[in-house]
Design an enzyme around this catalytic site. Sequence first.
Site, mmCIF file in Angstrom:
data_model
loop_
_atom_site.group_PDB
_atom_site.id
_atom_site.type_symbol
_atom_site.label_atom_id
_atom_site.label_comp_id
_atom_site.label_asym_id
_atom_site.label_seq_id
_atom_site.Cartn_x
_atom_site.Cartn_y
_atom_site.Cartn_z
ATOM 1 N N LEU A 88 13.463 26.689 -24.401
ATOM 2 C CA LEU A 88 14.351 27.192 -25.621
ATOM 3 C C LEU A 88 15.088 27.382 -24.645
ATOM 4 C CD1 LEU A 88 12.254 29.925 -27.170
ATOM 5 C CD2 LEU A 88 12.073 27.578 -28.466
ATOM 6 N N CYS A 89 15.919 25.924 -24.104
ATOM 7 C CA CYS A 89 16.825 26.227 -23.330
ATOM 8 C C CYS A 89 17.831 24.801 -23.113
ATOM 9 C CB CYS A 89 16.738 26.740 -21.476
ATOM 10 S SG CYS A 89 15.511 26.252 -20.906
ATOM 11 N N GLY A 90 17.249 24.275 -24.555
ATOM 12 C CA GLY A 90 17.932 22.956 -24.502
ATOM 13 C C GLY A 90 17.516 22.104 -23.650
#
Length: 292
Positions: A88-90
């Site tokens: 969930l950090c691109g």
Amino acid sequence: MANLKEVKGRIQSVTSTQQITKAMKMVAAAKLRRAQDNITQMRPYAEKLNAMLQNLSSQGGDNEESQFSEVRAIERVLILVVTSDKGLCGAFNSNIFKAVNRHIKENYQSQFDKGNVTILAIGKKARDYFVKRDYNVITDYWDMFSPVSFEKSVEASEYAMERFVEGKYDRVDLVYNEFKNVATQIMRVEQYLPVLPPEKSEDDKFQVDYIYQPSRDEIVKDLIPKSLKVQVYKAILDSNAAEHGARMTAMDQATDNAGELLKELRLTYNRTRQAAITKEILEIVAGAEALG
């Protein structure tokens, strides 16, 4: 009415997701402040240590060669890959994987084909990615972020240093994301071992003539291992700060996207509701006319 229930359910689902992404953004922002403080405090020390080492090395004639500076034919390669433990950090982690694969293809394809390229995974995502794809992976040092500490990073750096001196690896590289700001991470692919010779610059004529105690060679011999350990620790701190910055940006974009989706869903809901009401009115009017 079934369509109205479906749209209403989607609105509730997107609203819940938006609340989660907003909370995750706030958590990432809080962690980022601490991680950013750590790396900004570390950088001056690391830069000064490297400057001292280069200054000393550049004044030593031909005696500065050490066991960490030996240049050999590249047969076996170790790559230290720093990623995050969570997602969930691109594109934070996927950019690292692409950079590693590209680096191997461009520089070590023949060694890779022989099975002589090894990955030292730092971060759960690196461990999972390379193990799943059957790379040669060292998984003893992946847990570095809970919490980040110099002592834990030293274990990984000492492993690489010892195996290089023993001749198990002829080249050691380091791949990580450097923190620049909240929205920007800089991909770094650096040669870790053998130690690169000092770069010549126009400032060389302004270097200080030190009095060495003990000898210059002994000081250089102590500084090189310390500088190598600090280099890995700095990469982990950089990656940690960059991860939180990337997650904060990703969650901010996700929150905005959820808001745009909610606008569209509410518009769809209102239009569907109005169409249903209009249909009911028409049915009532048609029934009244039939009775009349």
